[in-house]
Design a protein around this motif. Structure first.
Motif, PDB file in Angstrom:
ATOM      1  N   GLN A 152       0.823  -1.214   0.000  1.00 38.16           N
ATOM      2  CA  GLN A 152       0.000   0.000   0.000  1.00 38.16           C
ATOM      3  C   GLN A 152       0.855   1.260   0.000  1.00 38.16           C
ATOM      4  OE1 GLN A 152      -2.440  -0.464   3.479  1.00 38.16           O
ATOM      5  NE2 GLN A 152      -3.616  -2.174   2.607  1.00 38.16           N
ATOM      6  N   ARG A 153       2.063   1.166   0.549  1.00 38.01           N
ATOM      7  CA  ARG A 153       2.914   2.334   0.716  1.00 38.01           C
ATOM      8  C   ARG A 153       4.025   2.441  -0.328  1.00 38.01           C
ATOM      9  NH1 ARG A 153       0.489   0.674   4.941  1.00 38.01           N
ATOM     10  NH2 ARG A 153      -0.098   2.034   6.680  1.00 38.01           N
ATOM     11  N   VAL A 154       4.384   1.326  -0.931  1.00 36.27           N
ATOM     12  CA  VAL A 154       5.439   1.317  -1.944  1.00 36.27           C
ATOM     13  C   VAL A 154       4.876   0.623  -3.184  1.00 36.27           C
ATOM     14  CG1 VAL A 154       7.798   0.615  -2.506  1.00 36.27           C
ATOM     15  CG2 VAL A 154       7.188   1.142  -0.132  1.00 36.27           C
ATOM     16  N   PRO A 155       4.552   1.358  -4.229  1.00 36.87           N
ATOM     17  CA  PRO A 155       3.939   0.743  -5.404  1.00 36.87           C
ATOM     18  C   PRO A 155       4.935  -0.072  -6.230  1.00 36.87           C
ATOM     19  CG  PRO A 155       4.269   3.081  -5.774  1.00 36.87           C
ATOM     20  CD  PRO A 155       4.630   2.830  -4.350  1.00 36.87           C
ATOM     21  N   ALA A 156       4.442  -1.138  -6.844  1.00 36.20           N
ATOM     22  CA  ALA A 156       5.239  -1.912  -7.799  1.00 36.20           C
ATOM     23  C   ALA A 156       5.466  -1.045  -9.038  1.00 36.20           C
ATOM     24  CB  ALA A 156       4.500  -3.194  -8.164  1.00 36.20           C
ATOM     25  N   PRO A 157       6.564  -1.286  -9.754  1.00 35.08           N
ATOM     26  CA  PRO A 157       7.545  -2.368  -9.606  1.00 35.08           C
ATOM     27  C   PRO A 157       8.786  -1.946  -8.842  1.00 35.08           C
ATOM     28  CG  PRO A 157       7.839  -1.330 -11.727  1.00 35.08           C
ATOM     29  CD  PRO A 157       6.788  -0.533 -10.996  1.00 35.08           C
ATOM     30  N   ALA A 158       8.659  -1.494  -7.618  1.00 35.06           N
ATOM     31  CA  ALA A 158       9.808  -1.056  -6.824  1.00 35.06           C
ATOM     32  C   ALA A 158      10.763  -2.227  -6.576  1.00 35.06           C
ATOM     33  CB  ALA A 158       9.330  -0.478  -5.500  1.00 35.06           C
ATOM     34  N   ARG A 159      11.992  -1.874  -6.303  1.00 34.83           N
ATOM     35  CA  ARG A 159      13.044  -2.869  -6.087  1.00 34.83           C
ATOM     36  C   ARG A 159      13.308  -3.010  -4.595  1.00 34.83           C
ATOM     37  NH1 ARG A 159      18.724  -2.891  -6.537  1.00 34.83           N
ATOM     38  NH2 ARG A 159      19.530  -4.769  -7.548  1.00 34.83           N
ATOM     39  N   GLY A 160      13.346  -4.262  -4.108  1.00 33.05           N
ATOM     40  CA  GLY A 160      13.552  -4.480  -2.691  1.00 33.05           C
ATOM     41  C   GLY A 160      14.406  -5.694  -2.413  1.00 33.05           C
ATOM     42  N   PRO A 206      26.724 -11.860  -1.384  1.00 28.49           N
ATOM     43  CA  PRO A 206      27.287 -10.550  -1.004  1.00 28.49           C
ATOM     44  C   PRO A 206      26.873  -9.433  -1.955  1.00 28.49           C
ATOM     45  CG  PRO A 206      28.997 -11.991  -1.895  1.00 28.49           C
ATOM     46  CD  PRO A 206      27.780 -12.832  -1.718  1.00 28.49           C
ATOM     47  N   ALA A 207      26.531  -9.774  -3.198  1.00 25.83           N
ATOM     48  CA  ALA A 207      26.107  -8.746  -4.156  1.00 25.83           C
ATOM     49  C   ALA A 207      24.837  -8.052  -3.697  1.00 25.83           C
ATOM     50  CB  ALA A 207      25.900  -9.366  -5.537  1.00 25.83           C
ATOM     51  N   ALA A 208      23.990  -8.779  -2.965  1.00 26.86           N
ATOM     52  CA  ALA A 208      22.735  -8.184  -2.485  1.00 26.86           C
ATOM     53  C   ALA A 208      22.980  -7.082  -1.468  1.00 26.86           C
ATOM     54  CB  ALA A 208      21.846  -9.267  -1.873  1.00 26.86           C
ATOM     55  N   LEU A 209      24.139  -7.118  -0.813  1.00 32.13           N
ATOM     56  CA  LEU A 209      24.464  -6.130   0.213  1.00 32.13           C
ATOM     57  C   LEU A 209      25.285  -4.972  -0.348  1.00 32.13           C
ATOM     58  CD1 LEU A 209      25.357  -8.570   3.133  1.00 32.13           C
ATOM     59  CD2 LEU A 209      23.166  -7.458   2.661  1.00 32.13           C
ATOM     60  N   ARG A 210      25.420  -4.931  -1.663  1.00 26.85           N
ATOM     61  CA  ARG A 210      26.153  -3.834  -2.300  1.00 26.85           C
ATOM     62  C   ARG A 210      25.247  -2.997  -3.194  1.00 26.85           C
ATOM     63  NH1 ARG A 210      30.280  -7.992  -2.998  1.00 26.85           N
ATOM     64  NH2 ARG A 210      29.597  -8.288  -5.149  1.00 26.85           N
ATOM     65  N   GLN A 211      23.937  -3.186  -3.064  1.00 32.47           N
ATOM     66  CA  GLN A 211      22.992  -2.468  -3.906  1.00 32.47           C
ATOM     67  C   GLN A 211      22.065  -1.610  -3.033  1.00 32.47           C
ATOM     68  OE1 GLN A 211      21.364  -4.968  -7.092  1.00 32.47           O
ATOM     69  NE2 GLN A 211      22.827  -6.564  -6.535  1.00 32.47           N
ATOM     70  N   HIS A 212      21.249  -0.809  -3.688  1.00 36.18           N
ATOM     71  CA  HIS A 212      20.325   0.054  -2.949  1.00 36.18           C
ATOM     72  C   HIS A 212      18.887  -0.267  -3.340  1.00 36.18           C
ATOM     73  CE1 HIS A 212      24.132   2.462  -2.697  1.00 36.18           C
ATOM     74  NE2 HIS A 212      23.752   2.400  -1.429  1.00 36.18           N
ATOM     75  N   TYR A 213      17.979  -0.049  -2.385  1.00 32.15           N
ATOM     76  CA  TYR A 213      16.619  -0.546  -2.534  1.00 32.15           C
ATOM     77  C   TYR A 213      15.589   0.494  -2.112  1.00 32.15           C
ATOM     78  CZ  TYR A 213      19.235  -4.922  -2.600  1.00 32.15           C
ATOM     79  OH  TYR A 213      20.135  -5.907  -2.911  1.00 32.15           O
TER      80      TYR A 213
END
Length: 221
Positions: free
Chosen positions: A77-85, A118-125
């Motif tokens: 409800q607060r973050v519309p698709a297609p947001a990256r998470g 570890p790549a997942a911890l080097r990106q922004h969401y």
């Protein structure tokens, strides 16, 4: 008092005994109100994973999906698709990530035991979820700070965890009996954490916490 022990969330010293049972001692930080188990009682990584291997949370289990919906629905409800998470601490059956992907979101997975990418911890969401995760963290201050740094300005950190009420309720609380649960947050603790980070705080129901990063924040890294 345990002046030699530092709170794993805020690093303050001087935590007092909140509760004792036959297996462990539980301390409460006088600064941020986190209730935590001293390191002497922590399981080894191998023993911790052995406990998690016993969990049976299937991606397609309707009951488990309903449970996760307590966080998924307000998040969507607060973050519309297609947001990256990112689903942090997703476990062996990342059902929440599957639910969000089905709704059109882009998901990365991270779990130190089952998806140690570890790549997942080097990106922004735009959003990060942690369902039934923070109570397992032996270093919650460092881990939450790392997740906060991965959020984009205005991003949302969605957490699901049972909350401490008071000493009387804690004494009979089943949640503390899981040997992998080593820190316990209260609403007071989350209010403290939100103030420290200038975060918007929203509590939904009994166990969902949403933390909104300020839109003017500079993204780490």
């Amino acid at each position: 008092m345990n002046a030699d022990l530092h709170c794993p969330l805020c690093a303050a010293s001087g935590a007092g005994v909140f509760h004792r049972d036959r297996r462990r001692e539980y301390l409460r930080c006088s600064h941020c109100a986190l209730v935590f188990v001293p390191p002497a009682y922590h399981l080894s990584a191998a023993a911790e994973k052995a406990e998690y291997d016993l969990h049976r949370n299937a991606v397609d289990d309707p009951g488990y999906r309903r449970f996760l919906g307590r966080l998924a629905e307000p998040l969507m409800q607060r973050v519309p698709a297609p947001a990256r998470g990112m689903d942090f601490g997703c476990g062996p059956g990342p059902a929440l990530a599957a639910m969000l992907a089905e709704a059109g979101y882009q998901l990365m997975l991270y779990d130190p035991f089952y998806h140690p990418d570890p790549a997942a911890l080097r990106q922004h969401y735009r959003f990060i979820t942690a369902t039934e995760v923070v109570e397992h963290l032996q270093r919650p201050g460092a881990e939450l700070q790392r997740l906060w740094g991965l959020l984009e300005p205005g991003g949302l950190l969605g957490i699901m965890t049972k909350l401490v009420r008071d000493q009387a309720a804690f004494a009979n609380w089943h949640y503390k009996n899981d040997a992998t649960h080593v820190c316990f947050f209260s609403e007071q603790t989350w209010q403290w954490w939100a103030r420290q980070h200038g975060a918007g705080l929203e509590r939904i129901g009994a166990d969902v916490i949403l933390l909104r990063k300020p839109a003017s924040c500079v993204v780490d890294g």
